[in-house]
Every structure is written in structure tokens, then in C-alpha cells.
Design a protein around this motif. Structure first.
Motif, short mmCIF file in Angstrom:
data_model
loop_
_atom_site.label_atom_id
_atom_site.label_comp_id
_atom_site.label_asym_id
_atom_site.label_seq_id
_atom_site.Cartn_x
_atom_site.Cartn_y
_atom_site.Cartn_z
N PRO A 177 57.41 88.04 18.72
CA PRO A 177 58.17 88.68 17.64
C PRO A 177 58.40 90.15 17.96
O PRO A 177 57.65 90.78 18.73
N GLU A 178 59.43 90.73 17.38
CA GLU A 178 59.88 92.08 17.71
C GLU A 178 58.82 93.16 17.51
O GLU A 178 58.83 94.18 18.18
N ASP A 179 57.89 92.95 16.56
CA ASP A 179 56.93 94.02 16.27
C ASP A 179 55.65 93.91 17.10
O ASP A 179 54.64 94.54 16.79
N TYR A 180 55.67 93.11 18.18
CA TYR A 180 54.54 93.02 19.10
C TYR A 180 55.00 93.39 20.50
O TYR A 180 56.18 93.30 20.83
N GLU A 181 54.04 93.78 21.36
CA GLU A 181 54.37 94.10 22.75
C GLU A 181 53.28 93.57 23.68
O GLU A 181 52.11 93.51 23.31
N TYR A 182 53.68 93.19 24.88
CA TYR A 182 52.74 92.65 25.86
C TYR A 182 51.88 93.76 26.48
O TYR A 182 52.35 94.86 26.73
N LEU A 183 50.63 93.42 26.74
CA LEU A 183 49.74 94.30 27.50
C LEU A 183 49.53 93.74 28.91
O LEU A 183 49.53 94.50 29.88
N SER A 184 49.35 92.42 29.02
CA SER A 184 49.20 91.80 30.34
C SER A 184 49.43 90.30 30.20
O SER A 184 49.35 89.74 29.11
N TYR A 185 49.72 89.65 31.34
CA TYR A 185 49.87 88.20 31.36
C TYR A 185 49.53 87.71 32.76
O TYR A 185 50.02 88.23 33.75
N LYS A 219 50.14 94.69 18.31
CA LYS A 219 51.16 95.17 17.38
C LYS A 219 51.68 96.52 17.89
O LYS A 219 50.91 97.35 18.36
N LYS A 220 52.98 96.70 17.82
CA LYS A 220 53.55 97.97 18.25
C LYS A 220 53.11 99.09 17.32
O LYS A 220 53.02 98.92 16.11
N HIS A 221 52.86 100.26 17.92
CA HIS A 221 52.47 101.43 17.15
C HIS A 221 53.63 102.42 17.16
O HIS A 221 53.73 103.27 18.05
N ALA A 222 54.51 102.30 16.22
CA ALA A 222 55.64 103.23 16.15
C ALA A 222 55.15 104.56 15.57
O ALA A 222 54.37 104.59 14.61
N LEU A 286 42.84 106.81 24.48
CA LEU A 286 44.27 106.54 24.60
C LEU A 286 44.43 105.15 25.21
O LEU A 286 44.60 105.00 26.42
N ILE A 287 44.38 104.13 24.37
CA ILE A 287 44.36 102.76 24.89
C ILE A 287 45.76 102.19 25.08
O ILE A 287 45.91 101.11 25.66
N HIS A 288 46.78 102.89 24.59
CA HIS A 288 48.15 102.38 24.71
C HIS A 288 48.96 103.25 25.66
O HIS A 288 48.55 104.35 26.04
N LYS A 289 50.12 102.78 26.02
CA LYS A 289 51.01 103.57 26.87
C LYS A 289 51.61 104.73 26.09
O LYS A 289 51.92 105.77 26.65
#
Length: 338
Positions: A177-185, A219-222, A286-289
Motif C-alpha cells: 500500500p502507498e503508505d508503506y515502504e520497503y526496507l529489504s527483501y 510505515k512511511k514517516h512523512a 536514525l533508523i530510517h533513510k
């Protein structure tokens, strides 16, 4: 040119319908659309062998709509086997229609005509998801098959010699869904990944079987425009290479009783800190990009606005920043990392 399966292109046409599949009536729309395109593409696909899975979690991460297609041209008939534990699976659609259903020793065998079959089902996600902080981890079932010793995970065929003889491979796709983003696969078998926005696609090498997938997302952090009713201005962007920064906060001017709180990516990591000449040191993870840190004024001190001097050490450089906040506005910093 690397292979992109036709069913994945079909899926891309269906994304708007699938993502809104929250009611039975919308599920019927998905089924009707799949059925129309499958009829159109069936002849084109009849010359190739593949096992395709397209996985679409809903926004609440309660369940997923899953499209699966097994295409083999080497057998007169083929069947979907359901163990006693799998008989509760919720199928929305089959193509073509099954020619027979046989129940024996608690196992259900759904038989299809020559060439293979497709189906859509709803799957509950709870047993496959793990939550670590704001990281969400999906893992394929790894239990070994009782019916087929040595088999586990996602299987193309249950016999390696058969898999090799029909020259088939796995196509596995996810759409978040649009409000999530991948970290790894990752996958335990050889193959290659492709990614475009919210869509990831894995194609396994020939002769590979028993696939296990580990997909991590969040979840994306806008960055907020308003926080607790106050406008937020981000006055500085800092690029860092590490997973944290050390921040020393003090009052570099006249100590006047300023009290602040700090919000990191939507969470309050410091509440009610008195800004003093002596200062205080905190470690900011700082765990996110992309990360944001907002300074919120709890009072105005005796000399408005509320002011704090910050020395930010990212391990390679020390950044000197002054943030000002008052009853109508908060200032913040953006941190980016590779």
C-alpha cells in the motif's frame, strides 16, 4: 533482456482495484477483471511454463489478496491439493473451472484441465508477520511438508526431476500500500529482483525450488507540516552515514528557563528538558533513510522565543545549529542517510 512475466503486467493493470478491495462487491470487481484478462491472454501464455504469485497486503495488514497461477504444458491434467489444515482457505476465483473435486483421507484434490490453473484467494497475515519497533517482517511459511518429505516454503513442483524436465521457474511479486515502504527483501534461492516503486518482483533461476522469502517494510514517516497545532519549519538538512548522531543541547545565550521537548519521527524522545548553560547530551537513533527531529517549546522562558543551541556530532563532523520555537511555530532538522 530479463524476463518479466505477462501475469505481472496484468497485475499492474489491476492495482487500483486490488488496493481498494475492502468489501465483497469490490472483490467481485477484481475477479471479473482478472477473468476478462485471463481469457484474453490464455492462448499467449499456453506456450510457456511458470508459477506466478502476486501478493497484495491491505492497508491494515490484516489480510492480503493473492493471485496465483501455475502454468505447465507437460501434463494432461493438474490439481491443487489442500491438506486438512488448508481446507479453510478462502478462494475468490478459479480459472478455468475445476473439472472435479476429490476428498480422500481428509485431503482435497481440486482437478483442472490441461495446461494449469489460476486462482485468487484471501490470506490472513497474522501468523506470517513479526513487528520489531516500526519494522514489519513478513516471512514465508518454512514448515516442511508432511505429504512431500524434503519440501518446504513455496514449491514449484514437489519433485526436482519433474521441475527440471518441464523447464519452469517461479515469479513472485509484492505490492505494498502507498503508505508503506520497503526496507529489504531477500530469498534463500538464486534468482534476481526487480523493483519499481511499491512493486518488487523476484524471478527464480531454473531448477530452483522450495523458496523462502523475508520481506521487511515499515510505515512511511512523512515530515509533518504541523505538530500539535503548530507550524513546523525545517531549517536544516544534514546528511549522515551512521545510524545515530550525538546531540549536545544547551543555552548559548542568557539562561532564561526555556523548556523543550523533542519529537523524532513522530515519537517524543525527550519531554520537558530544561535548557541550561551546563547542557545535556542525548543520542538520537536514525533508523530510517529520512528522519526528522522537531523542537517543541513547552514554555517561552523569560526572553521569547524558546531557543536552544545544538552541537550535532555525526561521527565525521560537528554541526552547530540554533533552533527557535514559540507558541505558534516549531523548528526542526532533517537527517538523511544512504
Amino acid at each position: 533482456m530479463r524476463l518479466t512475466y505477462a501475469c505481472l503486467l496484468v497485475f499492474c493493470l489491476l492495482i487500483p482495484d486490488i488496493l481498494s478491495a475492502q468489501t465483497p462487491s469490490t472483490n467481485e470487481t477484481i475477479v471479473a477483471t482478472f477473468e476478462k484478462i485471463l481469457r484474453k491472454k490464455r492462448d499467449e501464455w499456453s506456450k510457456s511454463n511458470f508459477n506466478s504469485i502476486i501478493f497484495v497486503p491491505d492497508g491494515g495488514l490484516k489480510q492480503a489478496v493473492v493471485f496465483s497461477q501455475l502454468k505447465v504444458t507437460s501434463f494432461d491434467s493438474i490439481a491443487l491439493l489442500l491438506t486438512p489444515q488448508e481446507k479453510s482457505r478462502k478462494f475468490l476465483y478459479f480459472s478455468p473451472d475445476p473439472v472435479d473435486t476429490i476428498t480422500k483421507n481428509g485431503e482435497v484434490q481440486i482437478k483442472f484441465p490441461t495446461g494449469g490453473f489460476s486462482y485468487i484467494e484471501e490470506k490472513e497475515l497474522a501468523k506470517n508477520l513479526t513487528f520489531k519497533g516500526d519494522t514489519i517482517i513478513y516471512k514465508t511459511d518454512s514448515a516442511r511438508s508432511v505429504r512431500y518429505p524434503g519440501s518446504y516454503g513455496i514449491r514449484i513442483m514437489d519433485d526436482k526431476e519433474v521441475t527440471r524436465s518441464i523447464n519452469t521457474r517461479l515469479s513472485y511479486a509484492w505490492y505494498l500500500p502507498e503508505d508503506y515502504e520497503y526496507l529489504s527483501y531477500t530469498c534463500n534461492k538464486k534468482g534476481y529482483w526487480q523493483r519499481q516503486g511499491s512493486l518488487i518482483h523476484f524471478v527464480g533461476d531454473f531448477d530452483e525450488n522450495n523458496f523462502l522469502f523475508d520481506i521487511r517494510f515499515r510505515k512511511k514517516h512523512a515530515q509533518p507540516a504541523i505538530l500539535q497545532g503548530r507550524k513546523v519549519d525545517f531549517t536544516k538538512t544534514i546528511q549522515v552515514n551512521g545510524d545515530h548522531v550525538d546531540v549536545f543541547i544547551n543555552d548559548a545565550q542568557t539562561e532564561d528557563g526555556d523548556i523543550i521537548s523533542l519529537n523524532l519521527n513522530g515519537e517524543w524522545i525527550v519531554k520537558g528538558l530544561v535548557v541550561s548553560k551546563a547542557g545535556a547530551k542525548i543520542v538520537v537513533p536514525l533508523i530510517h533513510k529520512k528522519n526528522y527531529l522537531v523542537m517543541h517549546a513547552e514554555n517561552l522562558g523569560t526572553i521569547p522565543p524558546n531557543t536552544a543551541s545544538m552541537q550535532i556530532n555525526d561521527g565525521a563532523k560537528v554541526h552547530q545549529i540554533i533552533l527557535n520555537s514559540d507558541a505558534g511555530k516549531s523548528e526542526g532538522i532533517l537527517f538523511t542517510r544512504p
